[in-house]
Design a protein around this motif. Structure first.
Motif, PDB file in Angstrom:
ATOM      1  N   ILE A  92     -12.601 -16.249  -7.740  1.00  0.00           N
ATOM      2  CA  ILE A  92     -12.153 -16.727  -9.056  1.00  0.00           C
ATOM      3  C   ILE A  92     -12.893 -17.997  -9.488  1.00  0.00           C
ATOM      4  N   HIS A  93     -13.959 -18.356  -8.773  1.00  0.00           N
ATOM      5  CA  HIS A  93     -14.729 -19.552  -9.119  1.00  0.00           C
ATOM      6  C   HIS A  93     -16.229 -19.242  -9.132  1.00  0.00           C
ATOM      7  N   HIS A  94     -16.611 -18.139  -9.760  1.00  0.00           N
ATOM      8  CA  HIS A  94     -18.024 -17.746  -9.761  1.00  0.00           C
ATOM      9  C   HIS A  94     -18.897 -18.779 -10.466  1.00  0.00           C
ATOM     10  N   GLY A  95     -18.406 -19.343 -11.559  1.00  0.00           N
ATOM     11  CA  GLY A  95     -19.190 -20.335 -12.285  1.00  0.00           C
ATOM     12  C   GLY A  95     -19.466 -21.567 -11.453  1.00  0.00           C
ATOM     13  N   GLU A  96     -18.428 -22.071 -10.798  1.00  0.00           N
ATOM     14  CA  GLU A  96     -18.583 -23.243  -9.934  1.00  0.00           C
ATOM     15  C   GLU A  96     -19.540 -22.952  -8.786  1.00  0.00           C
ATOM     16  N   MET A  97     -19.382 -21.779  -8.158  1.00  0.00           N
ATOM     17  CA  MET A  97     -20.238 -21.412  -7.030  1.00  0.00           C
ATOM     18  C   MET A  97     -21.699 -21.311  -7.457  1.00  0.00           C
ATOM     19  N   LEU A  98     -21.926 -20.729  -8.635  1.00  0.00           N
ATOM     20  CA  LEU A  98     -23.287 -20.586  -9.148  1.00  0.00           C
ATOM     21  C   LEU A  98     -23.908 -21.949  -9.425  1.00  0.00           C
ATOM     22  N   ASP A 141     -35.077  -6.305  -0.877  1.00  0.00           N
ATOM     23  CA  ASP A 141     -35.305  -7.170  -2.022  1.00  0.00           C
ATOM     24  C   ASP A 141     -33.945  -7.623  -2.546  1.00  0.00           C
ATOM     25  N   ALA A 142     -33.773  -8.932  -2.716  1.00  0.00           N
ATOM     26  CA  ALA A 142     -32.473  -9.479  -3.104  1.00  0.00           C
ATOM     27  C   ALA A 142     -32.080  -9.129  -4.531  1.00  0.00           C
ATOM     28  N   PHE A 143     -32.987  -8.573  -5.322  1.00  0.00           N
ATOM     29  CA  PHE A 143     -32.671  -8.339  -6.724  1.00  0.00           C
ATOM     30  C   PHE A 143     -32.398  -6.873  -7.040  1.00  0.00           C
ATOM     31  N   ILE A 144     -31.894  -6.120  -6.057  1.00  0.00           N
ATOM     32  CA  ILE A 144     -31.454  -4.755  -6.339  1.00  0.00           C
ATOM     33  C   ILE A 144     -29.988  -4.790  -6.756  1.00  0.00           C
ATOM     34  N   ARG A 145     -29.701  -4.317  -7.949  1.00  0.00           N
ATOM     35  CA  ARG A 145     -28.352  -4.247  -8.512  1.00  0.00           C
ATOM     36  C   ARG A 145     -27.660  -5.622  -8.446  1.00  0.00           C
ATOM     37  N   PHE A 146     -26.325  -5.639  -8.544  1.00  0.00           N
ATOM     38  CA  PHE A 146     -25.585  -6.897  -8.540  1.00  0.00           C
ATOM     39  C   PHE A 146     -25.260  -7.312  -7.105  1.00  0.00           C
ATOM     40  N   PRO A 147     -25.135  -8.613  -6.851  1.00  0.00           N
ATOM     41  CA  PRO A 147     -24.726  -9.047  -5.513  1.00  0.00           C
ATOM     42  C   PRO A 147     -23.264  -8.698  -5.256  1.00  0.00           C
ATOM     43  N   GLU A 148     -22.831  -8.915  -4.032  1.00  0.00           N
ATOM     44  CA  GLU A 148     -21.455  -8.628  -3.609  1.00  0.00           C
ATOM     45  C   GLU A 148     -20.452  -9.120  -4.659  1.00  0.00           C
ATOM     46  N   GLU A 149     -19.561  -8.232  -5.080  1.00  0.00           N
ATOM     47  CA  GLU A 149     -18.722  -8.498  -6.246  1.00  0.00           C
ATOM     48  C   GLU A 149     -17.841  -9.726  -6.083  1.00  0.00           C
ATOM     49  N   VAL A 150     -17.156  -9.852  -4.958  1.00  0.00           N
ATOM     50  CA  VAL A 150     -16.204 -10.958  -4.817  1.00  0.00           C
ATOM     51  C   VAL A 150     -16.900 -12.306  -4.653  1.00  0.00           C
ATOM     52  N   ASN A 151     -18.203 -12.279  -4.385  1.00  0.00           N
ATOM     53  CA  ASN A 151     -18.973 -13.516  -4.223  1.00  0.00           C
ATOM     54  C   ASN A 151     -20.176 -13.555  -5.171  1.00  0.00           C
ATOM     55  N   GLN A 152     -20.013 -12.996  -6.375  1.00  0.00           N
ATOM     56  CA  GLN A 152     -21.162 -12.868  -7.261  1.00  0.00           C
ATOM     57  C   GLN A 152     -21.792 -14.203  -7.631  1.00  0.00           C
ATOM     58  N   GLY A 153     -20.990 -15.201  -7.964  1.00  0.00           N
ATOM     59  CA  GLY A 153     -21.561 -16.492  -8.340  1.00  0.00           C
ATOM     60  C   GLY A 153     -22.389 -17.088  -7.218  1.00  0.00           C
ATOM     61  N   TYR A 154     -21.836 -17.064  -6.019  1.00  0.00           N
ATOM     62  CA  TYR A 154     -22.536 -17.570  -4.836  1.00  0.00           C
ATOM     63  C   TYR A 154     -23.776 -16.729  -4.550  1.00  0.00           C
ATOM     64  N   GLY A 155     -23.628 -15.400  -4.644  1.00  0.00           N
ATOM     65  CA  GLY A 155     -24.745 -14.509  -4.378  1.00  0.00           C
ATOM     66  C   GLY A 155     -25.902 -14.698  -5.349  1.00  0.00           C
ATOM     67  N   TRP A 156     -25.583 -14.852  -6.638  1.00  0.00           N
ATOM     68  CA  TRP A 156     -26.640 -15.070  -7.633  1.00  0.00           C
ATOM     69  C   TRP A 156     -27.353 -16.388  -7.385  1.00  0.00           C
TER      70      TRP A 156
END
Length: 332
Positions: A92-98, A141-156
């Protein structure tokens, strides 16, 4: 003489869980170590055994000028500074993590470039991989599709930092390594309600006064856990022997379901509490497991040094000691 003898080495996030293990190893190898940490998650207690042998700077690396100051005169920079929490918080904090992780990484690598640092380690994550990626997972390659959903901000954030490393290596000739860390555990991994990783969170719940142990998800999700000491050793060897931005997974082959992990911990702790799996809560990707073929060529046959059950026993003893000290007013 080892690679690290008298090497002017900066460890960002070096008072943290894995960073402090790395600092201890570098000191033992004869490195000239400086640690910078804002102590938000880290603690000087983690560095107690080496405090007289290192320089420590308390500062926030989200500030670009601070990064320039601490990188000055360094030969090697190992950047373990990150905002990384468990699923409950990250989901619930993807923006902060990114934002926070981009600032911590982008500023540090640019500062290292300006300081003509010889080698630089980017610590990435398995969260860069999609949820439906092949398991065990090789270094895709790290840029295939979206990163792990629950950690998307951190993953991006980690995806972009990997990209920065690749660009800087190509454009400026920097020696940059990338370690993609899978699930790690061990003493010094703090337990903070809402922000903890799974193993310290479960130990805390088992030790609590509650009659039940609430576990997020079905319990069928499977993970491989590497001890923080072994993860630190792997990172040290990656920057020494593989200083290019071709990513290396850091994990282990032994896989366990969260269901089995809970009951393993309960057995080790002689607990008979009722376990409740809350399927309404997110549980992350169903399987997270690293293909470590590339890592094995670097770390050799004697790695890892700590078995999973020994590591769990160590964590349990440590958490019980922390709880006891808190009860006696000796720790905060």
């Amino acid at each position: 003489m080892t690679f690290w003898k008298n090497k002017r080495t900066l460890v960002a996030g070096g008072a943290g869980f894995i960073g402090s293990y790395l600092v201890e190893q570098l000191v033992a190898d004869g490195a000239d170590v400086t640690v910078v940490d804002n102590l938000e998650k880290g603690s000087l207690d983690n560095l107690e055994s080496v405090l007289g042998k290192i320089r420590f700077i308390k500062d926030d690396l989200r500030d670009g000028e601070t990064c320039k100051n601490v990188c000055r005169d360094s030969e090697v920079v190992l950047n373990l500074a990150a905002r990384a929490f468990g699923v409950e918080y990250s989901n619930i904090h993807h923006g902060e993590m990114l934002t926070s992780n981009l600032l911590l990484g982008l500023n540090m690598l640019e500062a290292a470039r300006l300081a003509a640092v010889d080698r630089y380690l980017i610590v990435s994550t398995s969260c860069v991989y999609p949820d439906d990626v092949e398991v065990p997972t090789p270094e895709y390659d790290a840029f295939i599709r979206f990163p792990e959903e629950v950690n998307q901000g951190y993953g991006w954030a980690k995806r972009i930092l990997e990209l920065q490393g690749r660009y800087y290596a190509n454009e400026y000739g920097m020696k940059i390594a990338v370690a993609r860390l899978f699930n790690a555990y061990g003493t010094r991994d703090f337990c903070n309600n809402g922000k903890s990783h799974v193993i310290p969170a479960l130990i805390h719940k088992i030790l609590s006064d509650s009659d039940d142990i609430q576990v997020w998800g079905s319990g069928q999700q499977r993970r491989r856990f590497v001890h923080g000491w072994d993860a630190a050793e792997a990172m040290k060897k990656i920057i020494e022997h593989h200083p290019n931005p071709d990513p290396i997974n850091v994990g282990l082959e032994e896989e366990i379901s969260i269901h089995d992990l809970v009951f393993c911990l309960m057995k080790l702790m002689n607990s008979n509490k009722r376990v409740v799996f809350d399927r309404s809560k997110p549980e992350g990707t169903q399987r997270k497991s690293a293909d470590i073929t590339k890592l094995r060529k670097i770390v050799g046959p004697d790695w890892p040094t700590i078995s999973f059950k020994d590591g769990l026993r160590e964590m349990i003893d440590w958490q019980m000691m922390i709880n006891k000290n808190r009860g006696n007013g000796l720790a905060t």
